[in-house]
Design an enzyme around this catalytic site. Structure first.
Site, PDB file in Angstrom:
ATOM      1  N   TYR A  32      33.143  49.503  57.770  1.00 10.25           N
ATOM      2  CA  TYR A  32      34.140  50.690  56.977  1.00 10.25           C
ATOM      3  C   TYR A  32      33.951  51.752  57.324  1.00 10.25           C
ATOM      4  CZ  TYR A  32      29.420  52.774  55.747  1.00 10.25           C
ATOM      5  OH  TYR A  32      28.316  53.481  55.885  1.00 10.25           O
ATOM      6  N   LYS A  86      29.480  50.678  62.355  1.00 10.24           N
ATOM      7  CA  LYS A  86      29.371  50.838  61.094  1.00 10.24           C
ATOM      8  C   LYS A  86      29.634  49.553  60.070  1.00 10.24           C
ATOM      9  CE  LYS A  86      30.891  55.101  58.421  1.00 10.24           C
ATOM     10  NZ  LYS A  86      29.625  55.502  57.983  1.00 10.24           N
ATOM     11  N   GLU A 119      17.750  59.378  63.548  1.00 10.06           N
ATOM     12  CA  GLU A 119      18.729  60.168  62.517  1.00 10.06           C
ATOM     13  C   GLU A 119      18.212  60.022  61.095  1.00 10.06           C
ATOM     14  OE1 GLU A 119      22.626  57.948  62.432  1.00 10.06           O
ATOM     15  OE2 GLU A 119      21.539  55.991  62.429  1.00 10.06           O
ATOM     16  N   LEU A 129      24.170  55.803  64.376  1.00  9.64           N
ATOM     17  CA  LEU A 129      25.583  55.901  64.175  1.00  9.64           C
ATOM     18  C   LEU A 129      26.325  56.976  65.069  1.00  9.64           C
ATOM     19  CD1 LEU A 129      27.839  54.440  62.605  1.00  9.64           C
ATOM     20  CD2 LEU A 129      27.926  56.493  61.147  1.00  9.64           C
TER      21      LEU A 129
HETATM   22  N1  PMP Z   1      24.529  58.345  60.605  1.00  4.73           N
HETATM   23  C1  PMP Z   1      24.438  57.102  59.780  1.00  4.73           C
HETATM   24  C2  PMP Z   1      23.412  56.209  59.280  1.00  4.73           C
HETATM   25  C3  PMP Z   1      25.504  57.263  58.621  1.00  4.73           C
HETATM   26  O1  PMP Z   1      25.664  56.085  57.741  1.00  4.73           O
HETATM   27  C4  PMP Z   1      26.675  58.261  58.583  1.00  4.73           C
HETATM   28  C5  PMP Z   1      27.698  58.210  57.821  1.00  4.73           C
HETATM   29  N2  PMP Z   1      27.309  58.420  56.574  1.00  4.73           N
HETATM   30  C6  PMP Z   1      26.299  59.245  59.665  1.00  4.73           C
HETATM   31  C7  PMP Z   1      25.136  59.308  60.582  1.00  4.73           C
HETATM   32  C8  PMP Z   1      27.186  60.415  59.744  1.00  4.73           C
HETATM   33  O2  PMP Z   1      28.549  60.079  60.405  1.00  4.73           O
HETATM   34  P1  PMP Z   1      29.956  60.851  60.082  1.00  4.73           P
HETATM   35  O3  PMP Z   1      29.524  62.083  60.394  1.00  4.73           O
HETATM   36  O4  PMP Z   1      30.842  60.000  60.745  1.00  4.73           O
HETATM   37  O5  PMP Z   1      30.026  60.622  58.636  1.00  4.73           O
END
Ligand code: PMP
Length: 283
Positions: A30, A146, A178, A202
């Protein structure tokens, strides 16, 4: 209006096959995309990550980038969001429906689903910041994909809430990875530190925007793992994500970060990020 498997339907009319593998296994991928002023923000980066996630789970997509762009644009129009600020687009692709076996069935057809929903920018929180709790990272070893399988993220977020914090900062054997649904940055002596983009995090789109903005503005960035001791001595902490943008973290485990208020480097990056939004979408 929701878009599901080629059809436009109202929420109440949407159906999921009982043996859809997204539903049974979390077998799918997603993206969540920001819409500012009725325009998709960082759309190409989201598409690139979506196609990468698909490759990594061996899901071959029958849609091109252009098909998905057309779908996203149509979603905005059908939901009268062309002029409206502050929305998010959710797009998921499950591997599809087939009699339940663990291995990947041959000839299975992916099922796409997408919707947009108004969502305000967290303007008040961006000024105040969030509180965080340090939690063990119990997720799997491919956090770079993701995927729909988010139970680890669900649980760590809940553990943080149970501890009275707004979000979790995750660590694997003492190394900070993270947050439950965002990337983490520490500021020390005016420089940024964040976990490298490996299989353990991610590869956040906002993370990359912030790294690029920092470098372009003379702020040194270290994409290098750091431990809990370093985290606890950071001058400032903030997390980044599509919906939370550049969110200060003002306490960890009940102890203030710095003076307990969003710090100067974080505030500067927030301003740079906001400018980037306007430069990107208000053309
Ligand atoms: N880390 C994780 C585990 C996430 O699920 C997300 C997205 N919500 C992010 C980092 C941040 O990614 P993005 O800046 O692409 O939203």
């Amino acid at each position: 209006m929701f878009y599901i498997d080629g059809k436009w339907v109202e929420a109440g009319q949407a159906t999921v096959h009982p043996e859809d593998r997204g539903y049974n296994f979390g077998d799918g991928i997603y993206e969540v995309v920001r819409i500012y002023n009725g325009r998709l923000y960082q759309w190409d980066a989201h598409l690139t990550r979506l196609f990468r996630s698909a490759r990594e789970i061996r899901l071959s997509l029958p849609w091109s980038a252009d098909d998905l762009t057309r779908l996203a644009t149509e979603l905005l129009v059908k939901n009268n969001l062309t002029e409206q600020d502050d929305s998010v687009l959710y797009l998921q692709i499950s591997r599809g429906a087939a009699p339940r076996v663990h291995d990947i069935p041959n000839g299975i057809k992916p099922v796409i689903m997408a919707f947009v929903r108004p969502k305000a920018r967290p303007v008040e929180d961006l000024k105040k910041g969030w509180t965080a709790q340090l939690i063990e990272d119990i997720r799997w070893l491919r956090c770079d994909i993701k995927t729909l399988n988010l139970l680890g993220a669900v649980l760590v977020k809940q553990y943080a809430k149970d501890a009275g914090a707004q979000d979790s900062i995750l660590h694997r054997n003492g190394i900070i990875t993270e947050c439950s649904s965002s990337n983490l940055f520490a500021v020390k002596n005016g420089e940024l530190h964040t976990h490298p983009a490996t299989h353990l995090i991610l590869h956040g789109i906002t993370r990359q925007v912030v790294i690029d903005l920092a470098k372009a503005n003379g702020i040194v960035v270290h994409e290098k793992a750091f431990d809990i001791a370093f985290l606890k001595q950071a001058d400032e902490l903030f997390l980044t994500s599509t919906t939370a943008e550049v969110m200060p973290l003002v306490s960890v485990d009940g102890e203030a970060v710095g003076n307990g208020r969003p710090g100067p480097v974080t505030t500067r990056l927030q301003a740079l990020f906001e400018q980037h939004i306007y430069d990107s979408v208000l053309v």
